[in-house]
Design an enzyme around this catalytic site. Structure first.
Site, mmCIF file in Angstrom:
data_model
loop_
_atom_site.group_PDB
_atom_site.id
_atom_site.type_symbol
_atom_site.label_atom_id
_atom_site.label_comp_id
_atom_site.label_asym_id
_atom_site.label_seq_id
_atom_site.Cartn_x
_atom_site.Cartn_y
_atom_site.Cartn_z
ATOM 1 N N ASN A 1 1.024 -1.282 -0.072
ATOM 2 C CA ASN A 1 -0.313 0.475 -0.036
ATOM 3 C C ASN A 1 0.773 1.628 -0.388
ATOM 4 O OD1 ASN A 1 -1.377 -1.751 1.752
ATOM 5 N ND2 ASN A 1 -3.176 -0.991 0.541
ATOM 6 N N TYR B 1 -6.566 -12.363 -11.405
ATOM 7 C CA TYR B 1 -7.315 -11.542 -10.280
ATOM 8 C C TYR B 1 -6.055 -10.488 -10.114
ATOM 9 C CZ TYR B 1 -8.789 -9.494 -5.815
ATOM 10 O OH TYR B 1 -8.703 -9.129 -4.506
ATOM 11 N N TYR B 2 -4.882 -11.048 -9.830
ATOM 12 C CA TYR B 2 -3.738 -10.432 -9.875
ATOM 13 C C TYR B 2 -3.132 -9.370 -11.423
ATOM 14 C CZ TYR B 2 -3.457 -11.211 -5.072
ATOM 15 O OH TYR B 2 -3.869 -11.620 -3.907
ATOM 16 N N HIS C 1 0.300 -16.710 -4.771
ATOM 17 C CA HIS C 1 -1.206 -16.709 -5.156
ATOM 18 C C HIS C 1 -1.637 -18.330 -5.631
ATOM 19 C CE1 HIS C 1 -1.154 -12.752 -3.128
ATOM 20 N NE2 HIS C 1 -0.494 -12.069 -3.523
ATOM 21 N N HIS D 1 -2.433 -21.558 -5.718
ATOM 22 C CA HIS D 1 -3.545 -23.168 -5.441
ATOM 23 C C HIS D 1 -3.140 -24.363 -6.085
ATOM 24 C CE1 HIS D 1 -7.194 -19.967 -3.738
ATOM 25 N NE2 HIS D 1 -5.996 -19.998 -3.570
ATOM 26 N N ASP E 1 -15.244 -21.809 -8.346
ATOM 27 C CA ASP E 1 -14.019 -21.569 -7.561
ATOM 28 C C ASP E 1 -13.560 -21.097 -7.163
ATOM 29 O OD1 ASP E 1 -10.464 -22.567 -8.698
ATOM 30 O OD2 ASP E 1 -11.012 -21.483 -7.192
ATOM 31 N N ARG F 1 -10.696 -14.487 1.893
ATOM 32 C CA ARG F 1 -10.755 -13.006 2.578
ATOM 33 C C ARG F 1 -12.004 -12.152 2.427
ATOM 34 N NH1 ARG F 1 -5.602 -9.595 -0.741
ATOM 35 N NH2 ARG F 1 -5.248 -8.321 1.319
ATOM 36 N N HIS G 1 -10.840 -27.731 -5.191
ATOM 37 C CA HIS G 1 -10.955 -27.475 -6.594
ATOM 38 C C HIS G 1 -12.122 -28.558 -6.895
ATOM 39 C CE1 HIS G 1 -8.378 -25.086 -4.890
ATOM 40 N NE2 HIS G 1 -8.403 -24.303 -6.015
#
Lengths: 733, 733
Positions: B142, B250-251, B410, B412, B430, B435, B461
């Site tokens: 951040n 997502y990333y 990150h 899985h 999925d 979080r 999964h």
């Protein structure tokens, strides 16, 4: 053919022409059709509605539509086929009248002749399991649906029928169904119930179409002809004077169609009845009350037996809204609903609505929802329901406080229950009914066993359960015999609205009173303040469940979650369907629990003692066929003779998952105290973010409008009326 | 003040003027600003985006914005305050440049001066728990976000700063942060990871704004200056040659912003680098690949650690799409995304996009989704992911078949996993990550313990678990060391698309191959045919879980539901988080299970023996703090040395809850058989509503493009290529 025979045929023909009234007149008259026809080219919504029907029917022209021997339950082929068929009949009839194209009438006629062959041969439906079995369908109710539309269809296609065909259809297709409903199922036909409304409409409309005055009379006044049952009795007894329909919003949605369609036909057939003005225009009140009982997205609230997938765009509401538009006059609210429905009836009402929508430059952004309170019972003396609203447009909040009568066979054992909706979301939900309508694999689409064993039980709701037994021990007759009492309400100021009601019969010897305050305003937080008072002569176990819908965020007390094994909450009255996900000892003073739904936080604060227990549960136990949805509740358990459940539901904050911001994620209510609770007054206080709030209400009905002055800890509080709230000493205005 | 001192101040001023490059140039140049300004009055989207920013900033003019001493974790006040602050800084800077109104610049300057006072005094954040603690925020990531926007803001307000102020801000506000990230956290800064991309962008952009070439060099080439780390290395190593970002969709959504913003600044500062063309325009490929990895509603697919609430309307994608529009040229797909985003950057890209949208008469109804296959790994040799699509517009179906590398921290443990989306709904989901980002009460918004113990584990999964142990025993280093192998794919015909991949390292001694066929067409039903082959030297317990999302409707085998008590599925590797809701003995021959989601039916058919067991589970066990969502799976358990899990997911029917109709509610697949399985070929067959289907694939890579001819039960089958399907003997074309 002998001359005499020829002559008698001729006489019969002439006579039948003389005796027959003008047709069509069940759904629309020739004059009305002419105006609808003229409007087709002018108004987009009328035009697209017409095109939709043509699109449905045109591919069938020249084909043979299957009229199968009934076999399957709801959701199965023959069920769905016959259901499609009655709409095909009706729509072909309409298209024939609007276009003059005889092929449409022929399509309907051929189907009718097949029904005329089939219907006299029908035994009880092989899948019938209810006490009112059908013939074409598994339950008689669907046969009544069929009669309503078949009756209107028959009325529309008469010009193309020979006398013989006409008689063949009346005798073969209609009469067996009418006879079956009114003779074989006479007591069911005479029952005051939504099925009865459908049955009367079906028989009455068919009577109008077939010129069978006796059928129409039976439909209006019951099989006895005395008016103790029949359509007028259904209009008198099922609808309360303000328009509340006793079976609840899900069923008014269903009954509103036969009410309006039969009234529409009666308006043509027996104008002297002035059916739309009957009982001070009770049908208008029922429709408008029904529309107020919907969520922002148009869904009917799920009080009593209800599925959560019926909104005001259903065929039933299109029908009622459009007919109301013609018979009761134009209305912006109805026009808004029409714009959401995106289709209209090919009827003068649909014409007028489509014309108005074409003219309107700007539609309202929402139906004009407001706080409404309805009395229940035919005289308005059977308790009622309050829908308390604040906030505008998308931020509308609705509290439903239910102190109505039981609601006949679709009622739930939920006296003094509450539900909360906020921003269109169901925050404190009502399970509704356990049923997958239209899905054959799920018990043929019927009510599932878990409807009775769970969904109707008290613990599935948000109201007090005494000694783990449902209100009235879950016995319908007992529940029907008594109703709660409204004590007072003050709902004119949106900053503070309050309603109070009492229930004395649900749990023998236990007096329950619930008083709910809805607070909101530019200077006030958004709070539901809930005072649930219970008293008895002996000690009881009181369970105070609150159904919540959202992601568990946090509690201010420690709890033990079931991590390796889960057990059920009890053995009966719905408890056998609840998994105990966590249990806790309540916090001395105040217990608070925060959950998150759709980007907003909700905190339930309760004044508690360390002798109270708290459970977090999830439905789904005792459910061998996965028939229940998994839903959550928090249950506060207290052993007492008399007690006050003082609860505040704080609606707060904002969570923006995209920007990853949350604002006011913590509840701000603390220091909940009961300052006074006696025969005259109940006074509580709490701290909201540094402000001291005091909430007072009277406990004797005769005091409601009086001036009050009480002393608490050397401080005097005075007010006029049934209840008051002070924030740092200043009354909420 | 002495004359000498005055003189030296003057010299300093002049020198600083000379050494300084032209500003602004980090986000936009003066020329670019002039064109944006000219467009403001012309293009509605540019105008409203500008108005939105003004609406945010104007109320702050003349006020003092709080710059608090850092205290709270994510979601808490100081966290959210500093997060708001950097956008206020940036937007005030922009408004100052666009309006010339000095009050905007003053607002930013005052805030910068507060930061210049605060930042040198900052210790490690009190809530820091990660290995890369921040100072302004709980984590360094951040702080890097802050530097990116503060850097651009500083660049924009330079005209109003005195030399002293400029130095004060560089020394006080920027340098401590740059030093902290590059010195105190040097190894973190040099890590190849999305955090590293942000850190490089923050340091680099601040360097461009502050004329600190050394910072820019460090950002580009790492602290060593050798290029083994730094921005260029992040561009080389995190993105595969086709544009797949190794940490998952997502990333890439998150990293795409610093990639594009720093590239945008470098384009002005070091045009010779030709950063947008670097590695064959790898940034363009990354963006377009990212957009293909979204659902119909714009949500990024939730492979690996992912929350299900980030879509392509986030700030990150507005930034990347607009800059790409300027740097790579106009594109209808990007314009569609822009129209959904409903805002643009005040940047030449936003200007061009808004201008194009204003000109376009008709927008596409959807992003141009297509079947795409991405290789993973910097050289494209680390496995990959296939997104197999069929159907158009709202009826689009997407199968995700994941045979990529682990995906860094990150990732899985889900080798050969599949997910299925249909009509915008997640059918075989999925879980994503455990979080609640931005919600302080949930562990400060950080990854929850259940992320590791459940969400990353194999059983969460839809892929095979051997002996109840996750792939690689859930050890990241081991998972990073190996990757699956794609065997073949044929995706050019939408009627039949097939992809096959192999994993040999996830469970020692066990060879896993999965081959998925997606079938759809006007003459074909919509099927996912799934052949999961497992073989080992010894006998193992194979669990074949399939995550499903919907209402349980029916099975064709009896099962025993846990009705009074529920236990967990196991003790470790995620099994401890699964409640066993029901268990069954599989049906000899074929086991089928139907569920309903959003008005459509889905049936999972599996070829099974009566020695197989089937479990229905729900997540939520072993979850003491209610951190997990409750989600469902069906697990087929088989003890074998080698076996084939032959599964068909049939997407069928329609359910209309309003009209109460259901159509094709029953699955039509029966008689599933394995006809042949040897070193060369696997051939299976089944019956679909009376048709005989035969599915064949090759088992040796070298055979992929050859002609094949095999005999089964005296019948010959021949084809060319890796796989084929015949329906009643005719090949699917």
């Amino acid at each position: 053919m002998s001359a005499i025979f020829k002559l008698s045929l001729f006489v019969l023909f002439v006579l039948s022409g003389i005796c027959r009234a003008q047709h069509p007149r069940a759904f629309v008259t020739a004059t009305e059709l002419a105006s609808v026809k003229a409007g087709l080219s002018k108004y987009p919504l009328l035009q697209s509605s017409y095109a939709e029907i043509k699109h449905q029917i045109d591919p069938l022209l020249g084909t043979t539509v299957d009229v199968p021997f009934p076999k399957d339950p709801a959701g199965g082929y023959t069920h769905d086929r016959h259901k499609s068929n009655y709409m095909i009949l009706f729509h072909s009839g309409l298209l024939y009248q609007l276009t003059g194209d005889i092929r449409y009438a022929t399509l309907a006629k051929q189907m009718f002749l097949q029904y005329a062959d089939l219907n006299p041969r029908l035994p009880k439906h092989p899948q019938a399991t209810s006490s009112s079995p059908g013939r074409l369908f598994w339950q008689a109710l669907n046969d009544a649906n069929w009669l309503v539309y078949a009756g209107m269809a028959f009325d529309l296609i008469q010009p193309v029928l020979t006398v013989a065909e006409r008689n063949q259809i009346i005798q073969g297709a209609l009469t067996p169904e009418v006879d079956y409903l009114t003779k074989d199922l006479q007591s069911w036909f005479d029952l005051i119930h939504n099925h009865g409304v459908w049955a009367c409409a079906g028989v009455g409309i068919s009577g109008i179409a077939a010129d069978r005055k006796d059928w129409v009379d039976m439909a209006l006044y019951g099989t006895s002809g005395k008016g103790t049952s029949g359509f007028l009795a259904q209009m008198q007894q099922l609808i309360a004077p303000d328009g509340y329909y006793t079976e609840g919003p899900y069923y008014v949605r269903y009954a509103i169609l036969p009410y309006f369609l039969f009234a529409n036909a009666l308006q043509h057939d027996r104008p002297a009845l002035q059916i739309f003005q009957y009982r001070s225009s009770i049908l208008k009140k029922a429709l408008y009350a029904g529309l107020q009982q919907t969520n922002l997205n148009g869904m009917f609230f799920s009080l009593n037996d209800a599925l959560k997938n019926k909104d005001y765009t259903t065929n039933e509401l299109v029908t009622a809204v459009d007919i109301a538009y013609a018979r009761y006059g134009a209305d912006t609210g109805l026009a808004f609903i029409g714009s959401r429905q995106q289709r209209v009836l090919l009827h003068p009402g649909g014409l007028a609505l489509a014309a108005d929508l074409a003219r309107m430059k700007k539609l309202p952004t929402q139906y004009p929802y407001q706080t409404v309170e309805y009395r229940d019972g035919k005289e308005g003396t059977g308790g009622g329901v309050s829908f308390i609203r604040n906030g505008a447009d998308k931020s509308l909040t609705t509290l439903i406080f239910k102190y109505s009568s039981h609601g006949l066979s679709h009622g739930h054992y939920d006296r003094l229950n509450i539900n909360l909706f906020d921003r269109g979301n169901e925050i404190l939900p009502d399970y509704g009914s356990a049923r997958f309508i239209g899905i054959e694999q799920k018990y043929g689409g019927r009510y599932l066993p878990e409807n009775k064993s769970y969904a109707t039980q008290t613990i599935a709701h948000s109201t007090v359960v005494v000694d783990e037994k449902s209100h009235f021990n879950g016995i319908e007759d007992q529940a029907e015999a008594a109703h709660p009492q409204k004590l007072f309400s003050m709902v004119s100021k949106s900053s503070m609205q309050v309603v109070s009601a009492q229930e004395k019969a649900a749990s023998p010897g236990v007096d329950m009173r619930r008083t709910v305050f809805m607070v909101r305003g530019s200077n006030y937080p958004q709070l539901l303040i809930d005072l649930f008072e219970v008293s008895a002569q002996t000690k009881h176990q009181y369970d105070f469940p609150i159904q919540y819908n959202g992601q568990f965020i946090q509690t201010n007390f420690p709890y033990q979650a079931a991590t390796k094994a889960q057990t059920v909450m009890g053995a009966a009255f719905g408890y056998q369907h609840l998994w105990k996900e966590a249990s806790a000892t309540a916090r001395q003073g105040q217990s608070s629990f925060t959950f998150l739904q759709d980007k907003r936080f909700y905190t339930i604060h309760q004044q508690t003692d360390s002798t109270d227990q708290i459970f977090f549960t999830r439905s789904g136990a005792g459910d061998p066929n996965f028939n229940l949805r998994r839903e959550t509740s928090m249950i506060t358990r207290r052993n007492a003779q008399q007690t006050l459940f003082f609860q505040i539901v704080e609606m707060h904050g904002d969570f923006d998952p995209v920007a990853e911001f949350s604002k006011d994620a913590y509840g701000k209510v603390s220091e909940m105290r009961t300052l006074q609770q006696n025969a005259s007054y109940t006074v509580v206080s709490f701290n909201y973010g540094g402000q001291v709030w005091v909430v007072a209400k009277v406990n004797q009905t005769q005091q409601v409008s009086q001036q009050h002055r009480i002393e608490i800890n050397n401080q005097f509080w005075q007010w006029q009326g049934a209840a008051a709230i002070w924030v740092d000493g200043k009354p909420i205005q």
